[in-house]
Scaffold this motif. Structure first.
Motif: not given
Length: 329
Positions: A187, A265, A172, A182
């Motif tokens: 992502r 996640s 990232v 971001t």
């Protein structure tokens, strides 16, 4: 006395033997009830993911509305839905999320959409890389096989789960400064790249082994004698014969990438709010607010993921058995 015409057994035999391997595979697959049911379940999830915007429009809600602000009467002072079972009602089919008050139904279908799109992209990248490197190494052999084999061994030596977690912030940061927020697309790209880099080796190794076996077959030798180029032999002779392991492995790796993406996640290094994601819902369900006040919140993402992964694995087993009846249980 039977005056009617008698069927020619030789003709019947020709009809059966004249079927292509694909037709025989399809016939065997249709006889497998578990496989057919699993295929319908998997197709249902993909249809829901593709039609999430339409479903959301017909439902009249979206996964981004913060009902804790717009409808504060639905929540108590702690941000927990006032109605029992997480606020499940005719208006909110799966209830409301404690805290921000997102609609759980639309968040789930959009979360499924996000996870499946990412996992499908990773699977396509892994399959293409596995074909390119695995088949090339197996057919060409020599130094090409040696270097690709050592690359596979090197990457397989990495602890993949730990590397996934550690490498996400690094990837990232290549696109966005750590001081800036971001974007979601960064992502998503990072998730695809990280899983792809450490996800193609097993498939490539399987295809390499299959190609090594095919390379010694008579029809390959005949193609070489006829003057066919290596690219033509790979394209016309090798690739059609690696479809079976390729499809079987693809049905196994896609659900594994779904769980990996959800896990990233869940740990906070993948998709974050407000973008809906399957794993993000698990992360929310593990918070103290939800565990103490709305245990039913975990039910919908949990059951849906278990059903999807089990159905896809059963589908993989059925596809394998349809291609190779010797493996059938």
């Amino acid at each position: 006395m039977d005056g009617g015409p008698q069927p020619d057994p030789n003709t019947a035999t020709v009809k059966v033997e004249g079927r292509s391997p694909g037709q025989l595979m399809w016939i065997r697959f249709k006889r497998d009830r578990t496989g057919v049911i699993s295929a319908f379940v998997v197709a249902f999830f993909f249809v829901v993911a593709a039609a999430a915007p339409l479903i959301s429009k017909l439902y009249g809600k979206n996964p981004y509305t913060v009902y804790a602000d717009e409808r504060p009467e639905l929540f108590d002072s702690a941000g927990v839905p006032v109605q029992p079972n997480g606020g499940i009602s005719s208006e909110f089919w799966f209830g409301l999320e404690p805290g921000n008050g997102y609609d759980v139904f639309t968040k789930l279908i959009y979360g499924i959409r996000t996870s499946l799109l990412i996992s499908l992209a990773v699977t396509v990248a892994v399959v293409l890389t596995g074909i390119l490197l695995g088949v090339t190494a197996g057919y060409l052999g020599g130094k090409t096989d040696f270097f690709i084999g050592r690359l596979i061994d090197f990457l397989l030596a990495f602890p993949s789960q730990l590397f996934f977690i550690a490498s996400m912030p690094v990837v990232v940061s290549l696109f966005v400064s750590p001081r800036d927020e971001t974007p979601t697309y960064v992502r998503v790209v990072a998730l695809i790249v990280v899983q792809w880099v450490l996800g193609w080796m097993s498939l490539a190794r399987i295809l390499r082994g299959t190609t090594l076996a095919l390379r010694e077959r008579e029809f390959i030798e005949a193609a070489k004698v006829s003057g066919a180029s290596p690219w033509r032999i790979i394209r016309r002779e090798i690739l059609p014969n690696v479809v079976t392991p390729l499809l079987v492995q693809a049905t196994y790796i896609l659900p594994s990438f779904v769980t990996i993406e959800a896990g990233l996640s869940f740990l906070g290094v993948g998709i974050v709010e407000p973008t809906p994601d399957w794993g993000q819902m698990f992360s929310k369900a593990s918070t103290e607010l939800v565990l103490q006040n709305d245990i039913t919140y975990m039910f919908f993402p949990g059951v849906s993921m278990v059903v999807f992964v089990v159905a896809f694995n059963l589908l993989g087993d059925s596809v394998r058995d349809a291609f190779d009846p010797k493996t059938a249980r």
